[in-house]
Design a protein around this motif. Structure first.
Motif, PDB file in Angstrom:
ATOM      1  N   ASP A   1      12.437 -24.693 -15.451  1.00 42.26           N
ATOM      2  CA  ASP A   1      11.613 -24.837 -14.529  1.00 42.26           C
ATOM      3  C   ASP A   1      10.474 -22.927 -14.893  1.00 42.26           C
ATOM      4  O   ASP A   1      11.376 -22.060 -15.640  1.00 42.26           O
ATOM      5  N   GLU A   2       9.549 -22.549 -13.658  1.00 45.05           N
ATOM      6  CA  GLU A   2       9.428 -20.866 -14.467  1.00 45.05           C
ATOM      7  C   GLU A   2       9.884 -20.231 -14.768  1.00 45.05           C
ATOM      8  O   GLU A   2      10.344 -19.230 -15.228  1.00 45.05           O
TER       9      GLU A   2
ATOM     10  N   PRO B   1       7.203 -20.281 -19.284  1.00 41.39           N
ATOM     11  CA  PRO B   1       8.432 -19.895 -18.367  1.00 41.39           C
ATOM     12  C   PRO B   1       7.725 -18.398 -17.780  1.00 41.39           C
ATOM     13  O   PRO B   1       6.668 -18.293 -18.368  1.00 41.39           O
ATOM     14  N   ALA B   2       8.465 -18.128 -16.831  1.00 39.78           N
ATOM     15  CA  ALA B   2       7.516 -16.573 -16.330  1.00 39.78           C
ATOM     16  C   ALA B   2       7.652 -15.749 -17.644  1.00 39.78           C
ATOM     17  O   ALA B   2       8.975 -15.683 -18.349  1.00 39.78           O
TER      18      ALA B   2
ATOM     19  N   LYS C   1       5.045 -27.022 -18.746  1.00 38.67           N
ATOM     20  CA  LYS C   1       5.759 -25.631 -17.895  1.00 38.67           C
ATOM     21  C   LYS C   1       5.693 -24.582 -19.036  1.00 38.67           C
ATOM     22  O   LYS C   1       6.713 -24.785 -19.734  1.00 38.67           O
TER      23      LYS C   1
ATOM     24  N   LYS D   1       1.004 -11.134 -17.946  1.00 40.37           N
ATOM     25  CA  LYS D   1       0.638 -11.949 -18.674  1.00 40.37           C
ATOM     26  C   LYS D   1      -1.025 -11.950 -18.809  1.00 40.37           C
ATOM     27  O   LYS D   1      -1.385 -12.546 -20.549  1.00 40.37           O
TER      28      LYS D   1
ATOM     29  N   TYR E   1      15.829 -15.833 -14.716  1.00 40.09           N
ATOM     30  CA  TYR E   1      14.157 -14.732 -14.507  1.00 40.09           C
ATOM     31  C   TYR E   1      14.885 -13.435 -14.196  1.00 40.09           C
ATOM     32  O   TYR E   1      14.881 -14.143 -12.148  1.00 40.09           O
TER      33      TYR E   1
ATOM     34  N   ASN F   1       8.777 -30.087 -23.372  1.00 41.38           N
ATOM     35  CA  ASN F   1       9.397 -28.584 -22.505  1.00 41.38           C
ATOM     36  C   ASN F   1      10.473 -28.445 -23.092  1.00 41.38           C
ATOM     37  O   ASN F   1      11.040 -27.458 -23.166  1.00 41.38           O
TER      38      ASN F   1
END
Length: 198
Positions: free
Chosen positions: A82-83, A23-24, A21, A114, A102, A63
């Protein structure tokens, strides 16, 4: 048999890759809203930018990312839930976690997204290689590598401040002060055309 073994290895690798996973990129905030950090991800490492420091958490699998403070020797972990959710904890107390969520894309507040981040990190690595290949101009290439890294990780405002300050120093060693050695990293409006007096 060999073909079956190859397929098994490939399947395991593919499942492992998809299980990771990422991350943003952006700002993450604690649930009470009292503390925010900036998160980036590069080459299996999470870069955590706090108001007073930057820490690189290296992947240890599943992760989970690890970092040990070089000053006090305290170990920390991050789990990418999660993201948009990260859990911070110490390895000796894995259930005592601080959750950060986030809250804003870096690009919305002047940071690289990104794609831009990957692009400028690639340019930073390119200019680092140039320092070795073209040692006579190593100072210029070092400036370009640092500028590329700054453009990947700083806000637009902070990058421009850094680049203008560094520009005045590097122009002192350039024969052609009008030409930026890394125009792919430093915009013309930041480089400027004003010559530095000797």
């Amino acid at each position: 048999m060999k073909k079956l073994l190859f397929i098994s290895i490939l399947s395991a690798f593919t499942l492992s890759a998809f299980a990771q996973k990422i991350p943003a990129f952006g700002v993450y905030t604690t649930s009470d809203g009292n503390y925010s950090i900036k998160i980036s991800w590069m080459a299996n490492a999470i870069i955590v930018t706090e108001p007073n420091k930057v820490s690189d958490f290296k992947s240890v699998g599943n992760n989970i990312y690890a970092y040990t403070n070089p000053v006090n020797g305290i170990a920390y972990r991050i789990e990418v839930v999660d993201e948009a959710t990260l859990a911070f904890f110490k390895p000796q107390t894995p259930t005592n976690r601080t959750i950060v969520l986030y809250s804003k894309d870096k690009s919305e507040i002047g940071y690289a997204n990104k794609e831009e981040y990957s692009k400028y990190i690639e340019r930073a690595n390119f200019y680092k290689d140039q320092m070795r290949i073209d040692s006579k101009d190593a100072q210029s290439w070092a400036f370009c590598a640092a500028a590329a890294y700054a453009r990947a990780t700083y806000s637009k405002e902070d990058f421009e401040k850094y680049a203008k300050s560094a520009r005045d120093s590097v122009k002192l060693i350039l024969i052609n002060k009008e030409k930026c050695p890394c125009a792919d990293v430093i915009p013309l409006e930041v480089w400027g055309k004003k010559k530095v007096s000797k």
